[in-house]
Write a protein that holds these residues in place. Sequence first.
Motif, PDB file in Angstrom:
ATOM      1  N   GLN A   1      37.811  -2.774 -13.688  1.00  0.00           N
ATOM      2  CA  GLN A   1      38.167  -4.175 -13.586  1.00  0.00           C
ATOM      3  C   GLN A   1      37.841  -5.084 -14.944  1.00  0.00           C
ATOM      4  O   GLN A   1      38.259  -5.838 -15.319  1.00  0.00           O
ATOM      5  CB  GLN A   1      37.495  -4.605 -12.228  1.00  0.00           C
ATOM      6  CG  GLN A   1      37.734  -6.202 -12.111  1.00  0.00           C
ATOM      7  CD  GLN A   1      36.973  -6.547 -10.719  1.00  0.00           C
ATOM      8  OE1 GLN A   1      35.971  -6.141 -10.455  1.00  0.00           O
ATOM      9  NE2 GLN A   1      37.329  -7.805 -10.410  1.00  0.00           N
TER      10      GLN A   1
ATOM     11  N   ASN B   1      39.742  -7.469 -17.490  1.00  0.00           N
ATOM     12  CA  ASN B   1      39.252  -8.735 -17.444  1.00  0.00           C
ATOM     13  C   ASN B   1      39.137  -9.150 -19.002  1.00  0.00           C
ATOM     14  O   ASN B   1      39.339 -10.496 -19.313  1.00  0.00           O
ATOM     15  CB  ASN B   1      38.018  -9.247 -16.710  1.00  0.00           C
ATOM     16  CG  ASN B   1      38.242  -9.031 -15.108  1.00  0.00           C
ATOM     17  OD1 ASN B   1      39.269  -9.105 -14.658  1.00  0.00           O
ATOM     18  ND2 ASN B   1      37.014  -9.045 -14.798  1.00  0.00           N
TER      19      ASN B   1
ATOM     20  N   SER C   1      42.893  -5.439  -9.503  1.00  0.00           N
ATOM     21  CA  SER C   1      42.909  -4.992 -11.101  1.00  0.00           C
ATOM     22  C   SER C   1      44.574  -5.232 -11.334  1.00  0.00           C
ATOM     23  O   SER C   1      44.968  -5.785 -12.358  1.00  0.00           O
ATOM     24  CB  SER C   1      42.569  -3.785 -11.582  1.00  0.00           C
ATOM     25  OG  SER C   1      41.247  -3.614 -11.357  1.00  0.00           O
TER      26      SER C   1
ATOM     27  N   LYS D   1      45.407  -8.923 -11.051  1.00  0.00           N
ATOM     28  CA  LYS D   1      45.239  -9.713 -12.404  1.00  0.00           C
ATOM     29  C   LYS D   1      45.900  -9.399 -13.576  1.00  0.00           C
ATOM     30  O   LYS D   1      46.123 -10.236 -14.541  1.00  0.00           O
ATOM     31  CB  LYS D   1      43.602  -9.546 -12.494  1.00  0.00           C
ATOM     32  CG  LYS D   1      42.735 -10.102 -11.609  1.00  0.00           C
ATOM     33  CD  LYS D   1      41.306  -9.757 -12.078  1.00  0.00           C
ATOM     34  CE  LYS D   1      40.365 -10.436 -11.145  1.00  0.00           C
ATOM     35  NZ  LYS D   1      38.791 -10.159 -11.505  1.00  0.00           N
TER      36      LYS D   1
ATOM     37  N   LYS E   1      48.063 -11.585 -16.812  1.00  0.00           N
ATOM     38  CA  LYS E   1      47.093 -11.063 -18.222  1.00  0.00           C
ATOM     39  C   LYS E   1      47.861 -12.076 -19.142  1.00  0.00           C
ATOM     40  O   LYS E   1      46.794 -12.446 -20.001  1.00  0.00           O
ATOM     41  CB  LYS E   1      46.913  -9.777 -18.427  1.00  0.00           C
ATOM     42  CG  LYS E   1      46.174  -9.468 -19.495  1.00  0.00           C
ATOM     43  CD  LYS E   1      45.951  -8.004 -19.902  1.00  0.00           C
ATOM     44  CE  LYS E   1      45.215  -7.309 -18.642  1.00  0.00           C
ATOM     45  NZ  LYS E   1      43.832  -7.719 -18.447  1.00  0.00           N
TER      46      LYS E   1
ATOM     47  N   ARG F   1      46.611 -18.776 -15.613  1.00  0.00           N
ATOM     48  CA  ARG F   1      46.061 -17.384 -15.226  1.00  0.00           C
ATOM     49  C   ARG F   1      44.769 -17.422 -14.373  1.00  0.00           C
ATOM     50  O   ARG F   1      44.656 -16.817 -13.613  1.00  0.00           O
ATOM     51  CB  ARG F   1      45.704 -16.678 -16.443  1.00  0.00           C
ATOM     52  CG  ARG F   1      44.978 -15.311 -16.358  1.00  0.00           C
ATOM     53  CD  ARG F   1      44.741 -14.476 -17.537  1.00  0.00           C
ATOM     54  NE  ARG F   1      43.686 -15.100 -18.419  1.00  0.00           N
ATOM     55  CZ  ARG F   1      43.971 -15.599 -19.421  1.00  0.00           C
ATOM     56  NH1 ARG F   1      45.234 -15.524 -20.094  1.00  0.00           N
ATOM     57  NH2 ARG F   1      43.021 -16.124 -20.283  1.00  0.00           N
ATOM     58  N   ARG F   2      43.947 -18.554 -14.738  1.00  0.00           N
ATOM     59  CA  ARG F   2      42.687 -18.820 -13.775  1.00  0.00           C
ATOM     60  C   ARG F   2      42.858 -18.808 -12.381  1.00  0.00           C
ATOM     61  O   ARG F   2      42.307 -18.424 -11.366  1.00  0.00           O
ATOM     62  CB  ARG F   2      42.023 -19.856 -14.481  1.00  0.00           C
ATOM     63  CG  ARG F   2      40.614 -20.265 -13.959  1.00  0.00           C
ATOM     64  CD  ARG F   2      40.145 -21.553 -14.433  1.00  0.00           C
ATOM     65  NE  ARG F   2      39.830 -21.209 -15.734  1.00  0.00           N
ATOM     66  CZ  ARG F   2      40.170 -22.076 -16.873  1.00  0.00           C
ATOM     67  NH1 ARG F   2      40.848 -23.246 -16.490  1.00  0.00           N
ATOM     68  NH2 ARG F   2      39.921 -21.887 -18.173  1.00  0.00           N
TER      69      ARG F   2
ATOM     70  N   TRP G   1      44.336 -15.596 -10.823  1.00  0.00           N
ATOM     71  CA  TRP G   1      43.308 -14.739 -10.484  1.00  0.00           C
ATOM     72  C   TRP G   1      42.500 -15.241  -9.314  1.00  0.00           C
ATOM     73  O   TRP G   1      41.845 -14.471  -8.410  1.00  0.00           O
ATOM     74  CB  TRP G   1      42.422 -14.735 -11.768  1.00  0.00           C
ATOM     75  CG  TRP G   1      42.968 -13.752 -12.915  1.00  0.00           C
ATOM     76  CD1 TRP G   1      44.134 -13.284 -12.956  1.00  0.00           C
ATOM     77  CD2 TRP G   1      42.317 -13.017 -13.798  1.00  0.00           C
ATOM     78  NE1 TRP G   1      44.504 -12.511 -14.058  1.00  0.00           N
ATOM     79  CE2 TRP G   1      43.164 -12.564 -14.831  1.00  0.00           C
ATOM     80  CE3 TRP G   1      41.019 -13.581 -14.572  1.00  0.00           C
ATOM     81  CZ2 TRP G   1      43.054 -12.148 -15.932  1.00  0.00           C
ATOM     82  CZ3 TRP G   1      40.667 -13.003 -15.811  1.00  0.00           C
ATOM     83  CH2 TRP G   1      41.575 -12.042 -16.422  1.00  0.00           C
TER      84      TRP G   1
ATOM     85  N   TRP H   1      33.364  -9.798  -7.153  1.00  0.00           N
ATOM     86  CA  TRP H   1      34.717 -10.482  -7.025  1.00  0.00           C
ATOM     87  C   TRP H   1      34.092 -12.015  -6.714  1.00  0.00           C
ATOM     88  O   TRP H   1      34.818 -13.000  -7.219  1.00  0.00           O
ATOM     89  CB  TRP H   1      35.426  -9.882  -5.791  1.00  0.00           C
ATOM     90  CG  TRP H   1      35.696  -8.503  -5.989  1.00  0.00           C
ATOM     91  CD1 TRP H   1      35.758  -7.890  -7.071  1.00  0.00           C
ATOM     92  CD2 TRP H   1      36.046  -7.488  -4.914  1.00  0.00           C
ATOM     93  NE1 TRP H   1      36.065  -6.513  -6.902  1.00  0.00           N
ATOM     94  CE2 TRP H   1      36.541  -6.217  -5.650  1.00  0.00           C
ATOM     95  CE3 TRP H   1      36.358  -7.628  -3.757  1.00  0.00           C
ATOM     96  CZ2 TRP H   1      36.854  -5.240  -4.994  1.00  0.00           C
ATOM     97  CZ3 TRP H   1      36.909  -6.673  -2.822  1.00  0.00           C
ATOM     98  CH2 TRP H   1      37.057  -5.203  -3.464  1.00  0.00           C
TER      99      TRP H   1
END
Length: 529
Positions: A13, A17, A169, A172, A176, A183-184, A187, A224
């Motif tokens: 993960q 990230n 994962s 997300k 990417k 994206r924020r 996620w 998380w």
Amino acid sequence: MRLDEKLHAAFEQQLGNHVSGTIIKRGWSYYKDGHVQNAQETVHDTLTGIVRGTDLYAVVMDAEHFGYSTCTCPFDGYCKHMVAVYFQYCADALGGEPAAEQSYFRLLGLVPASTLAKRGNSEESRGEEISDLGEEGSALEWLTWMEGEYGETWRKCRHSLHALQPVLSGLKGLSKDWDTKRRRLHWSAAIMFVLEQAERAINTVDSFSRYYHEMSFLRMAEPWIEHLHTLAGELEPASMSDAERAWCDELIGRMKARALLMERQLFEWGYIYLSFCEKLSADPIWHKRELDSLLSELGMPHAGERNDSFLHAAIGMLYFLRNEDEKSLHYFAQGAFERIQKLIYPCVAQRMEEGSWESAESWMAFLYERVYQNRNARNIGPFMALCRRADTDRPELPLWNDYMTELLPYSYTELSEHWLNLQRYEDWADLQMFLGVKAEEIDAAAMREVAKAAPQVLLPLYHQSVDSAIASRNRQGYRLAVKQLKKLEKLYKSTKESAKWDGYLAELVSKNQRLRALQEELWKGKIIT
């Protein structure tokens, strides 16, 4: 050697990230082309490897703290050599290239071609349709897709949440390469989805073992949730587009709906909701709309049970963010204190930080009334921390000391440490005497500090300790008395009061002359000759 399953999932993960999709693809090419000459897990959960590129590069990756990972190549950041070493490790430790391929697709949020080949035509069509959502999809559409694609994962989580880690994962990885702001939000939605899956899983556990499963699930989900709070703190309401605001509203609405449920929940959805509200309240229009929505909800009749304590706390928090402390306190007062106290302590600390001491006093009075009614170690600790801070910043106000002393004996440890830090040695010594704390029960480092700075305040403490030890009327007590008398003699000498020591000792010996065992111990200890 191979990484622990839980640590491996967390490591993947972190890799997902921190490393872009482009770098992951380059790392995969390096692995496939055989550039990795060595990859292995060594001591302290560390992966090491050698990669041949323009030169030979050494890679070291800390599986527990990815930020400490390094490569000797000139690239400034997390590089393709690290990714290639990771894929090689997966292949070597987990079952060959298919294992590495699974990791590759999870990191990119894709579905392997081999998996697609096994699906029916309808599922294949659905996968193609869903992949077109992209950045244009709404939060609701994405959450609906997540439910359709991974909504049964909770069934694999009967004993742990490991099955959810690759799902997160992969989700997300889908965004990417999106714009940072979108994206924020994506996620955030992905984390919310896996948390909801975890809660569905815990509800299948029998009541006998639920507590132990809850502890395990919470530990697994902790990073998380922490990441979700971080994402909330990074929101930029001033520059949000309409689409981004819509995403936020849908996510927040979902959090609020879960927080309103009265059923026992694994996660504190109210705190997650308020972390987003705190950031978005920088926009006064949004803040007013959300506050009006909460007030309207509170005033509406409802069927079944509703978590009104959350509603009162949320309204109180939004009024606090608007600096309307009187209204904030009014609504906080209507909530269950044991549920809302974690929200209130940061509010008071913020007012103190701002120098708003009149408001801080109102908050502290509110807290004191409730802490006093529910005195226990959990409640006392945070309140005492606020009292200590206030007393340090505004020592001219006696209110803070009044609160701390009125909470004795529960506040003893904090108050003792506080007065010691402020070098209020006489108050500190009086506290020990008042509670009957013996000299031998006090931390040795604290006693040395006081003996050096204010030895005279320790004299009554040692007198009390000697008398108590003699009153035990046994040989062990007499030996303790001798030990304390030696320390007492040094104190008298350090205060240049040797004559008082001689008088005290003569009176002590005379008073207890019939205690032959004591007299023997005094002689053995060379207190008397």
